[in-house]
Enzyme design. Sequence first.
Site, PDB file in Angstrom:
ATOM      1  CG  ASP A  15      -2.542   0.786   1.356  1.00 60.55           C
ATOM      2  OD1 ASP A  15      -2.194   1.811   0.196  1.00 60.55           O
ATOM      3  OD2 ASP A  15      -3.291   0.378   0.690  1.00 60.55           O
ATOM      4  CG  HIS A  48      -1.399   1.610  -3.771  1.00 57.51           C
ATOM      5  ND1 HIS A  48      -2.599   1.789  -2.654  1.00 57.51           N
ATOM      6  CD2 HIS A  48      -0.968   0.109  -3.894  1.00 57.51           C
ATOM      7  CE1 HIS A  48      -3.550   0.158  -2.833  1.00 57.51           C
ATOM      8  NE2 HIS A  48      -1.752  -0.446  -3.407  1.00 57.51           N
TER       9      HIS A  48
END
Length: 382
Positions: free
Chosen positions: A214, A237
């Site tokens: 993430d 991310h």
Amino acid sequence: MPRTGLLSIALLLGLARAETGATSCILTASGGDDGPIFVEAVQRCAVVTVPPETTLSVASAMNMSGLNDMIIDLQGTVKFTDNMTYWINNGLPFAFQDQITFWVIGGENIELSGGGTIDGSGQVWYDAFATNATLLRPILLTLYQAKNVVIEDITMINGPEWINFVNEGQNILYNRITINATSNSSNPAKNTDGWDTYRSDSVTILNSNINNGDDCVSLKPNSTNIIASYLYCNGSHGISVGSLGQYEGIYDIVENFTSTNVHMYNAENGARIKAFAGQGGDVDNPLLIDQCYETNATECAAYPSNVYIQDIVFTNFNGTSSGGQKSVVASLGCSPDGRCSDISVDNIYLMPPAKYGNATYSCQNVNITGNDAYMFGECATT
């Protein structure tokens, strides 16, 4: 000193810092739950050491708030057990986004260092989350109401969810941190942000390697004067501001954030700003503003984001996208009604894979300035 509780503490009176006359403690594993005496040790000793080759098994939540002038010399390993039932019911709770955590450190003038490891036994959580998306998972380490803290030369592995959460912190330094939150099964390690800052000021993250699933770094609401530099992020991310504007009636700010010399590999985004709208290596998106985060286009147009994005400079972006968005390498998507202003782009050198041809730059509801504003052309209006 005789064994006390589940963990033995060796009090070494002569090894304390001479200026305070305080004691030092060396912890050894007991074979049971080593958490309670670890917590006791930081209350009575100015320096607490976990020696090399020592693994402390922690089966109960550790609340180390209210510390002052404390050194935790972690040379060995702190390993949290994989008893999911216990942690779901007994993890230390935080209201923001309904979080729990294994370990809280708070107070003033604290150092956590020593070259050791914090292990969250994450695999059972990764596998369970694959079939239960509402599973409550613990944060590996939380700084809460902490001031003047240094965390350096620590490896953090197998975090069930976020790795580091800085909540109401001030003057925090992370340096030379290694993070690895990856799955050894077909079920990925999700939501394993490297750092999340919230209601915190002057947080610096430097010289670190992050391998996760993430955000590499995420600035949650009311994060100010944040630096994230000299980072290597794999599988992430990206470097994210947000998400913001999640809670109705709550005013969110993020101010004075600088991120430089960040290398991204196998990532979904590079640098992104994400904000809710509505009532109340290879990188997919190297440069991104998403002001309709998790909001469909119709609702975003009817109810523009209450988060205003302004005075943003994207500069010196170099690299190749993954092709996940085909030729699009930068997307600056703002909601209507002037919610974005003073967005500048300079020295942008981004390309898609060769099979997608020339790079495409897209924008919506924003006036872009800077040397490379021409790349975006005329922005769409909704």
